[in-house]
Design an enzyme around this catalytic site. Structure first.
Site, PDB file in Angstrom:
ATOM      1  N   HIS A 165      -6.961 -43.568  -7.422  1.00  0.00           N
ATOM      2  CA  HIS A 165      -7.129 -44.103  -8.775  1.00  0.00           C
ATOM      3  C   HIS A 165      -8.166 -43.302  -9.555  1.00  0.00           C
ATOM      4  O   HIS A 165      -7.938 -42.878 -10.689  1.00  0.00           O
ATOM      5  CB  HIS A 165      -7.569 -45.576  -8.678  1.00  0.00           C
ATOM      6  CG  HIS A 165      -7.821 -46.209 -10.006  1.00  0.00           C
ATOM      7  ND1 HIS A 165      -9.066 -46.250 -10.591  1.00  0.00           N
ATOM      8  CD2 HIS A 165      -6.968 -46.786 -10.880  1.00  0.00           C
ATOM      9  CE1 HIS A 165      -8.969 -46.863 -11.760  1.00  0.00           C
ATOM     10  NE2 HIS A 165      -7.701 -47.193 -11.967  1.00  0.00           N
ATOM     11  N   CYS A 207       7.252 -37.845 -16.187  1.00  0.00           N
ATOM     12  CA  CYS A 207       5.924 -38.292 -16.610  1.00  0.00           C
ATOM     13  C   CYS A 207       5.015 -38.629 -15.445  1.00  0.00           C
ATOM     14  O   CYS A 207       4.036 -39.327 -15.612  1.00  0.00           O
ATOM     15  CB  CYS A 207       6.031 -39.477 -17.561  1.00  0.00           C
ATOM     16  SG  CYS A 207       6.711 -40.958 -16.797  1.00  0.00           S
ATOM     17  N   ARG A 246      -3.817  -0.935  -6.887  1.00  0.00           N
ATOM     18  CA  ARG A 246      -3.026  -2.178  -6.895  1.00  0.00           C
ATOM     19  C   ARG A 246      -3.511  -3.006  -8.070  1.00  0.00           C
ATOM     20  O   ARG A 246      -4.608  -2.769  -8.592  1.00  0.00           O
ATOM     21  CB  ARG A 246      -3.197  -2.948  -5.592  1.00  0.00           C
ATOM     22  CG  ARG A 246      -4.643  -3.306  -5.295  1.00  0.00           C
ATOM     23  CD  ARG A 246      -4.774  -3.987  -3.930  1.00  0.00           C
ATOM     24  NE  ARG A 246      -6.183  -4.168  -3.598  1.00  0.00           N
ATOM     25  CZ  ARG A 246      -6.625  -4.570  -2.424  1.00  0.00           C
ATOM     26  NH1 ARG A 246      -5.780  -4.812  -1.442  1.00  0.00           N
ATOM     27  NH2 ARG A 246      -7.915  -4.734  -2.200  1.00  0.00           N
ATOM     28  N   MET A 248      -4.158  -6.007  11.758  1.00  0.00           N
ATOM     29  CA  MET A 248      -4.945  -4.800  11.946  1.00  0.00           C
ATOM     30  C   MET A 248      -4.997  -4.057  10.632  1.00  0.00           C
ATOM     31  O   MET A 248      -3.982  -3.863   9.974  1.00  0.00           O
ATOM     32  CB  MET A 248      -4.338  -3.885  13.015  1.00  0.00           C
ATOM     33  CG  MET A 248      -5.346  -2.855  13.498  1.00  0.00           C
ATOM     34  SD  MET A 248      -4.593  -1.360  14.107  1.00  0.00           S
ATOM     35  CE  MET A 248      -4.467  -0.419  12.600  1.00  0.00           C
ATOM     36  N   ARG A 297      -2.972   2.775   8.695  1.00  0.00           N
ATOM     37  CA  ARG A 297      -3.248   1.472   8.064  1.00  0.00           C
ATOM     38  C   ARG A 297      -1.990   0.611   8.068  1.00  0.00           C
ATOM     39  O   ARG A 297      -0.886   1.121   7.914  1.00  0.00           O
ATOM     40  CB  ARG A 297      -3.676   1.660   6.602  1.00  0.00           C
ATOM     41  CG  ARG A 297      -5.016   2.317   6.396  1.00  0.00           C
ATOM     42  CD  ARG A 297      -5.283   2.425   4.893  1.00  0.00           C
ATOM     43  NE  ARG A 297      -6.656   2.740   4.591  1.00  0.00           N
ATOM     44  CZ  ARG A 297      -7.128   3.958   4.328  1.00  0.00           C
ATOM     45  NH1 ARG A 297      -6.297   4.994   4.361  1.00  0.00           N
ATOM     46  NH2 ARG A 297      -8.390   4.138   4.054  1.00  0.00           N
ATOM     47  N   TYR A 346      11.670 -32.591 -21.543  1.00  0.00           N
ATOM     48  CA  TYR A 346      10.219 -32.480 -21.660  1.00  0.00           C
ATOM     49  C   TYR A 346       9.514 -32.845 -20.364  1.00  0.00           C
ATOM     50  O   TYR A 346      10.100 -33.466 -19.480  1.00  0.00           O
ATOM     51  CB  TYR A 346       9.692 -33.371 -22.800  1.00  0.00           C
ATOM     52  CG  TYR A 346       9.835 -34.853 -22.538  1.00  0.00           C
ATOM     53  CD1 TYR A 346       8.819 -35.572 -21.898  1.00  0.00           C
ATOM     54  CD2 TYR A 346      10.974 -35.544 -22.938  1.00  0.00           C
ATOM     55  CE1 TYR A 346       8.946 -36.927 -21.657  1.00  0.00           C
ATOM     56  CE2 TYR A 346      11.119 -36.894 -22.698  1.00  0.00           C
ATOM     57  CZ  TYR A 346      10.103 -37.585 -22.050  1.00  0.00           C
ATOM     58  OH  TYR A 346      10.234 -38.923 -21.797  1.00  0.00           O
ATOM     59  N   GLU A 354      12.309 -44.273 -11.374  1.00  0.00           N
ATOM     60  CA  GLU A 354      11.207 -44.131 -10.417  1.00  0.00           C
ATOM     61  C   GLU A 354      11.506 -44.812  -9.094  1.00  0.00           C
ATOM     62  O   GLU A 354      10.651 -44.909  -8.233  1.00  0.00           O
ATOM     63  CB  GLU A 354       9.898 -44.659 -11.009  1.00  0.00           C
ATOM     64  CG  GLU A 354       9.985 -46.071 -11.544  1.00  0.00           C
ATOM     65  CD  GLU A 354       8.699 -46.522 -12.262  1.00  0.00           C
ATOM     66  OE1 GLU A 354       7.629 -45.988 -11.950  1.00  0.00           O
ATOM     67  OE2 GLU A 354       8.794 -47.417 -13.124  1.00  0.00           O
ATOM     68  N   ARG A 411       0.613 -45.986 -20.981  1.00  0.00           N
ATOM     69  CA  ARG A 411       0.566 -47.168 -20.128  1.00  0.00           C
ATOM     70  C   ARG A 411      -0.103 -48.295 -20.897  1.00  0.00           C
ATOM     71  O   ARG A 411      -1.110 -48.070 -21.564  1.00  0.00           O
ATOM     72  CB  ARG A 411      -0.255 -46.887 -18.866  1.00  0.00           C
ATOM     73  CG  ARG A 411       0.243 -45.723 -18.040  1.00  0.00           C
ATOM     74  CD  ARG A 411      -0.731 -45.486 -16.883  1.00  0.00           C
ATOM     75  NE  ARG A 411      -0.540 -44.164 -16.299  1.00  0.00           N
ATOM     76  CZ  ARG A 411      -1.131 -43.056 -16.737  1.00  0.00           C
ATOM     77  NH1 ARG A 411      -1.955 -43.105 -17.782  1.00  0.00           N
ATOM     78  NH2 ARG A 411      -0.912 -41.897 -16.145  1.00  0.00           N
ATOM     79  N   ASN A 465       5.661 -40.145  -9.606  1.00  0.00           N
ATOM     80  CA  ASN A 465       4.661 -40.702  -8.679  1.00  0.00           C
ATOM     81  C   ASN A 465       5.306 -41.776  -7.817  1.00  0.00           C
ATOM     82  O   ASN A 465       5.292 -41.703  -6.592  1.00  0.00           O
ATOM     83  CB  ASN A 465       3.490 -41.329  -9.444  1.00  0.00           C
ATOM     84  CG  ASN A 465       2.672 -40.306 -10.196  1.00  0.00           C
ATOM     85  OD1 ASN A 465       2.834 -39.112  -9.997  1.00  0.00           O
ATOM     86  ND2 ASN A 465       1.803 -40.773 -11.061  1.00  0.00           N
ATOM     87  N   GLY A 491      -6.262 -11.004   9.220  1.00  0.00           N
ATOM     88  CA  GLY A 491      -5.945 -11.072  10.637  1.00  0.00           C
ATOM     89  C   GLY A 491      -5.137  -9.891  11.104  1.00  0.00           C
ATOM     90  O   GLY A 491      -5.148  -9.539  12.280  1.00  0.00           O
ATOM     91  N   SER A 508      12.885 -41.269 -18.194  1.00  0.00           N
ATOM     92  CA  SER A 508      11.671 -40.543 -17.853  1.00  0.00           C
ATOM     93  C   SER A 508      11.466 -40.701 -16.353  1.00  0.00           C
ATOM     94  O   SER A 508      11.315 -41.816 -15.859  1.00  0.00           O
ATOM     95  CB  SER A 508      10.478 -41.102 -18.626  1.00  0.00           C
ATOM     96  OG  SER A 508       9.315 -40.397 -18.252  1.00  0.00           O
ATOM     97  N   LYS A 566       0.827  -1.207   0.000  1.00  0.00           N
ATOM     98  CA  LYS A 566       0.000   0.000   0.000  1.00  0.00           C
ATOM     99  C   LYS A 566       0.862   1.258   0.000  1.00  0.00           C
ATOM    100  O   LYS A 566       0.641   2.178  -0.801  1.00  0.00           O
ATOM    101  CB  LYS A 566      -0.918  -0.025   1.235  1.00  0.00           C
ATOM    102  CG  LYS A 566      -1.975   1.059   1.227  1.00  0.00           C
ATOM    103  CD  LYS A 566      -2.721   1.136   2.567  1.00  0.00           C
ATOM    104  CE  LYS A 566      -3.435  -0.139   2.928  1.00  0.00           C
ATOM    105  NZ  LYS A 566      -4.800  -0.208   2.350  1.00  0.00           N
TER     106      LYS A 566
END
Lengths: 894, 894
Positions: free
Chosen positions: A472, A848, A356, A107, A96, A868, A762, A578, A785, A105, A781, A26
């Site tokens: 899944h 991937c 802003r 002031m 302010r 990639y 992996e 897959r 996961n 929260g 790759s 501000k």
């Protein structure tokens, strides 16, 4: 430490917009506006460094601060022509808070500071408006009492209500000067009663009280929690802005308002905002009076729509409006972005209180970015950085019509975005049957398994009672672009009875429900949806993004339709195809089960021979959709027991096909069960122990590639990916098998296709030993996961019981399956990429996992210089934009 | 390349014993013996570098080799006084392979080379023994035909049988010179018939044929497989030894024999060996004639035992025996180790043909090492290196009496060493009941689970039909020191019917069986066992080992009896005290289940309050056994569902205890089940989500420590270990909880004990982020079991289906759960230790997986400079010895 206080106003300022760290958002913007020559009430900013000092020194201010504040306040007095605490012509100020980013929260604001029993009379005289003066005083006592002194606001509201009852009045506006005067007195009494000492009459004490309250609020729990959740450092601190008051409530030539320089919902280039005559800013927010439109056009639109809006500012205050319009243009041109503005008109004079960058919807962000670039305010590169990639998700799927009526049933997790309506079905086969008959259905399951895939495909959307954002159902639905609400824990599904219940309501099979996969909401009945627009601004911005992007974006797709969708979204190949989903198809699963349950290699080969032509067809379809682009195919990965029958009837069917005893088959199936299938006999371990499976798949791939290439298709380059490799030897053995099959097929067909053999990285061991593994790999790759599961030791399917508290307790800043755990998993990705390239500099490296579509993770991949990312089809545009932004950011830093 | 050929003989040699790499083991030792002045038939060694050259150059020899061989052969001729191929006085030679380590499948030996139709007559004349000459010739044709020319030996044996039938003779010894002459002719005809060309008469061709056959055999499949399995590099190559023949079959003053300088079975310091008069070496092995003892004492012993042995060499050839005894002393003194020796006596003259360090049993190794040190031949440090640590396992457990009769039922995996007999029981409760009644029982299960622990404790041994070397049964049995045979796949257990079947035999409950956990064998009935001796030589060697050891050795123990055993074996504290086994106790499991199935914290705390005094008792018992030593206690680790009831009756019991509905409990239990419990809601995740569990455990620990310390016990230093930490935050939160409990207990009791809080490093992320985690840790303990599971992505419980082929295919050189995967898991251990110490140099670091008792892994830990290893009680001596050897080896290298 240098300067503690920065002055602004009167066409100049000591600060600038780029000093947000020191002055807060501000304060920096007030300084910037003042320096631009815009009408900003004069004032000053106490810097964030004072806040830091304050906490570093046991809540003491720097020694020179009081003198600095006093001196600067004097300059403000001079500028305004009034004096702080002066009984004749009092200067009033607002105080302010102003952190670098706004924060709930903290002031917020104290207005009208500087009033006391004497200055209020001076104000009355100066303004010639008793009611205004006493109203301002009581507002000040109320606000200061609440936020600085901690006297709860209900005390004050109660006194007003009592007074109105006594006088038989309904509205605050009916109260006159005398009423407010009486109330100001009662407010002071109440403060004294609650606190045990009187309301401060000394204006200096008032000012330092307010400043202390702002600094004190930096450490209240709510602000601390917010900072923790948003990773805002404690030591950033907040600034305090002290500014001369201007009044929108000095009669009918005064007003106050808020505006966006463009429509924040649609992005339309038109002033959008509201104002109230004779009001202070808080009144606009409070909703006691209905604000009026700023522009004539907006007012007329509202009237056409059946409303009855009062005169617009353009009509009622044409001069000021014209000034304001000029300011808007000035600010947009200066900031090169749509602005969110607060202003006040005091007796015909315009004052700017805040500007802003304005928050906006994804749709508006897109339009504004493209428009600003077209208008020449920003360049295309900047436009690309102006849209939050994750927000694109809203634009790629149908959304609920915001105006449509709705009947909320329950709320689950927003597992896959988009909205869809359809009849409830509880079974995947039934979903497929009804969909073939032309019905639109929503598949509702306790949780889904790979056996439900065909039903998920057939359905418009998927609802599950259990499972998280990475269950899944969620992962598959995102891949297919189907809306999904997962983990709707209030729902109880009784599939046998054909009914689900939720909070006392019953939904029977065939009843229509609507899912909003972006919000996690489930509605009873049909809710109207709006279709996405992918041409126009969207296409333009994506084209620009692509020119700045370095990372390639591929897709995770297992079927020709998914491949087609992804290619339309701009996928540059497949990064993960897959092959296991293909095995679940109704007319294949018996052969698959026969293969798994065979006693020996001969038995397996007999079953695999049946699967070969079907797999070849799968790959042909995908190769045709992706012609000319690379396609990475992962050989069979899941543990074989995932494909096994569960029902006795299924065992009987397989037993009949194999001509063996069902009981023996069940025993064998039992033998295959595992305690921890994730760490079991899967991935390349299947390829090592049952080489014939991978050999069949490799043959199907090469035969399909040759068929497509020798037909009318563009050349195809299959990339065969070996999953779950832990050692170089696994890869080199399996690479040998694949090469032998290639040689055999090429010899049979009298022609060949180029191909690559690579591996998923992996497992932690694969990343650690990537230098050795690279020797046998044409590409890596990162399967983030599984790498996340093993590195952190968390099963994605089981994590829901503790992942949520973990994120809430900030043990994980985010769900590590959604955004890559950079410190842990990221270290292994980085190590794997470095070690791989050290041995083979031209090794192609991608990612991937689900993270391939997560903007923060994409930024990480850009930092590592990967080649990639690969993500589900509907995240391809997000990845394209995130990759472009990451490249632009990297260029800036470089 | 330098010298291709090394000569030896006549009291000198070009080679030495330490040139095994160049000359192979046999050649180097022949050279050494010759240089010592021992009577070695002269000859030469063609180096291993020739073999390498041969394969590097398309099976061509180095250009100068033939000239070198010819030249050296001349020297041998001169020494012997005979000439190669000379028709009057022919030199005969043996040709033998000699790699650095002996290797099955390699061409071994061709004797009598240099004989042909003419030289055989010269040999007859020179020896004055026609039968000897023609017998030698036919042996040569037979041996050369078989191993060099590839004419299968059965052809020759058949011809001998036919001839004997024609003559009506039964034994080879009955055949005369004329018979052998006829057979030599028939042998040559057969060779010509099979090969299509005649048996080579040119002695040079014979020699090079044999040399070529040795080099060629380096690459035959069996040798290659052996090298792969034993990690012997292909490029080591083999040497070829060509040596003048000496003959033990030149009448009754000739003999041949083999000897150990000490008893290889017991280690007793006495010559141990056999000889045959008038025989060639192969006859000793062939077993056609029964060899006689070397010493009078041995002959007398045999006669006392009811045998009827012929005269010993000491008696029949006292002069030669006396020479031989001197040679034995010479060789032992020279090599400073027990030797395995071959010798021949030709017409009264002793010739030494081979010496090498003799293989020996663990018992013998121990005695010989201690004796040699006592005799001053080696120092204590060397003695420590002379015993294979893993071999100690045989000495710590009862073993089957080798002389006892036995009836083999089946064979499984040698999962936990030792032998035991007992009645078969199929149920843990029944095992406990019978054991209490005084029965010795063997618990037989398809596989075991934590619920069987009390039954395993009660049993003498454990047999399972499923599960590998690191299955639950194997790990727990090793920990308890119970013999265990796991994965005996032929066994079918029908517990309900109270019977198991195996290969058509039935074993009913109550029938006695015997297990040999060191061999994996299962016998029907009782087989006599021998008890271990842990005093004497064993104690001496362990004492010496301890003086050279740097690594501390702790134990993994969960009970006072295990702690006691481990301390007797020399454990220096507990490195891993698992607390979950305590939860399975009969009088606790209901409270545990009540805790798990409670709906809220209050319910859990009620149940935990019941558990607190019992846990405190557990810890008091362990602290007393380990008084004065550190005890590392791991807080609760397994997923809670492991403790849940499986049977309806158990659910009913818990429901009654809790006063709730059994159905609701079953639903809640169902909710707790996990797909991958290994990666699920376990370890510190329990501590985070249910802080009250760890708080109860911490309280039990502190209260117990205070009770023991303030009693008569030595001070105890509990080390509280938080499992499965992935982030620094988990540890710092839980450390905070533990510290709060400590403070509370210390305040209540008015006294305190020192304690540490540390963590398992058992997830890849923990190793990667060890620098951050170290901030909140007083110690690290690498949990290499779980670290192996997560790093390689292998579930220990499920790996059996592919781990075996993986080890056979050399994808893993060894089962990574048995010996640490140094490249993968080891890298993380190293990284974790380095990062931890970088932040906290005095961080105490140990390892507490199964690997803590594996010598190779201990060597790795020594290399990293860890502070301690911790292993199951019965592996403590192994770890002590392995740690000493690792320290000695490190000192040598340093």
């Amino acid at each position: 430490m240098g300067q503690w206080v920065y002055r602004f106003g009167d066409g100049s300022a000591e600060g600038r917009a780029d000093m947000k760290e020191l002055l807060g958002g501000k304060g920096a913007n007030l300084a910037e506006m003042a320096a631009l020559g815009l009408p900003v009430p004069p004032g000053f900013t106490i810097t964030t460094e004072v806040c830091t000092y304050y906490y570093d020194h046991d809540r003491q201010y720097p020694g020179s601060l009081r003198a600095d504040v006093d001196g600067t306040l004097k300059a403000v007095e001079t500028s305004v022509g009034a004096a702080f605490g002066d009984t004749d012509n009092p200067l009033l100020v607002s105080v302010r808070s102003g952190a670098r980013v706004s924060m709930p929260g903290m002031m917020d604001t104290v207005l009208n500071l500087g009033l006391n029993d004497e200055t209020v009379q001076g104000l009355a005289r100066q303004s010639g408006d008793d009611r205004f003066a006493w109203d301002s005083y009581r507002r000040f006592i109320q606000m200061y009492g609440d936020v600085v002194l901690g006297v709860d606001h209900h005390h004050f509201e109660e006194l007003i209500e009592i007074h109105k009852e006594e006088r038989g009045q309904d509205l605050d506006t009916e109260l006159q000067a005398e009423d407010w005067k009486i109330l100001a007195g009662r407010f002071k009494d109440k403060v004294a009663e609650v606190l045990g000492h009187p309301f401060p009459q000394d204006v200096g004490e008032q000012l330092w009280g307010a400043i202390g309250a702002v600094f004190g609020s930096w450490r209240i729990d709510r602000a601390k929690t917010y900072r923790r959740l948003h990773a805002i450092p404690e030591d950033w601190g907040t600034a305090v802005n002290v500014q001369a008051m201007v009044f929108g409530n000095m009669g009918d030539t005064s007003a106050t308002g808020v505006a966006f320089t463009r429509n924040p919902a649609t992005g339309e280039h038109a002033i959008y905002g509201e104002y109230l005559i004779n009001a202070q800013g808080e009144d606009v927010v409070a909703g006691i009076r209905t604000p009026q439109h700023l522009t004539k056009a907006a007012r007329e639109n509202a009237n056409h729509a059946g409303g009855n809006a009062g005169p617009s500012m353009e009509e009622s205050m044409p001069d000021v409006f014209s000034q304001l319009s000029d300011v808007f243009v000035r600010l947009e041109t200066h900031y090169r972005d749509m602005q969110d503005i607060e202003f006040t008109v005091q007796r015909g004079k315009l004052w700017m209180l805040q500007t802003r960058s304005g928050k906006r919807t994804a749709k508006a962000a897109l339009k504004i970015a493209v428009d600003l670039a077209s208008e020449g305010l920003i360049d295309e590169k900047t436009a690309v950085t102006r849209v939050e990639p994750a927000a694109l998700d809203q634009l790629l799927h149908p959304t609920l019509d915001p105006d449509a009526p709705r009947d909320l049933l329950t709320r689950g997790l927003p597992a896959s975005p988009g909205a869809a309506s359809g009849s409830v079905v509880f079974d995947a086969d039934e979903a497929e049957r009804r969909a073939k008959a032309g019905d639109r259905v929503i598949l509702c399951r306790v949780e889904t398994s790979p056996e439900d895939i065909h039903g998920m495909h057939a359905a418009e959307g998927v609802l599950t009672a259990r499972g998280g954002m990475t269950s899944h159902a969620a992962v598959v639905a995102r891949g297919m672009g189907r809306p999904c609400v997962s983990g709707a824990g209030q729902i109880r599904i009784d599939a046998k009875a054909g009914v689900m219940t939720c909070g006392g309501r019953q939904i029977a099979e065939g009843d229509v429900i609507t899912l909003d996969g972006s919000s996690g909401e489930v509605f009873v009945g049909e809710v109207k949806t709006l279709q996405p627009e992918l041409a126009g601004d969207f296409a333009t911005l994506m084209r620009w993004a692509d020119t700045y992007r370095r990372l390639r974006v591929r897709t995770n797709a297992d079927t020709p339709p998914d491949s087609k969708t992804a290619r339309e979204f701009g996928a540059e190949g497949i990064g993960l195809c897959r092959t296991e989903h293909m095995f679940f198809d109704d007319n294949r699963i018996v052969a698959v089960r026969q293969m798994i349950l065979a006693d020996d290699r001969a038995g397996r080969e007999e079953a695999l021979a049946k699967l070969l032509p079907m797999q070849r067809d799968d790959f042909e379809g995908i190769f045709r959709e992706m012609s000319g682009l690379p396609v990475t195919i992962r050989l069979l990965d899941p543990p074989l027991h995932e494909f096994l029958p569960r029902e006795d009837s299924e065992f009987a069917e397989v037993a009949a096909a194999m001509g063996v005893d069902a009981k023996a088959l069940k025993d064998r199936a039992e033998d295959l069960s595992e305690f921890n299938p994730m760490l079991g006999h899967r991935g390349c371990r299947l390829g090592i122990t049952y080489p014939e499976i991978y050999e069949m798949q490799a043959r199907a791939i090469f035969e399909a590639a040759i068929a497509v290439t020798t037909g009318d298709g563009d050349p195809v380059e299959p990339e065969i990916m070996i999953p779950l490799v832990a050692t170089e030897k696994e890869l080199s053995i399996l690479r040998g098998h694949v090469e032998a099959v290639a040689e055999a097929v090429f010899r049979e067909k009298g022609t060949s296709v180029p191909y690559k053999v690579g591996t998923m990285i992996e497992l932690p061991r694969a990343a650690i030993c990537a230098d050795r593994i690279a020797g046998a790999a044409d590409f890596f790759s990162f399967g983030t996961n599984d790498l996340t599961q093993t590195t952190i030791g968390i099963s994605r399917d089981d994590a829901s019981r503790f992942l949520d508290p973990y994120v809430k307790m900030d043990i994980f800043p985010q769900d590590p399956f959604v955004s890559l755990d950079v410190d842990g998993v990221g270290t292994l990705v980085s190590m794997g990429a470095d070690k791989g390239r050290a041995v083979k500099p031209d090794l192609k490296i991608g990612i991937c996992g689900e993270h391939g579509g997560d903007p923060a993770s994409i930024t990480f991949c850009e930092g590592l210089g990967l080649d990639y990312v690969s993500c589900s089809p509907f995240r391809v545009p997000i990845a394209r934009l995130a990759a472009a932004q990451a490249a632009i950011a990297a260029e800036k830093q470089g």
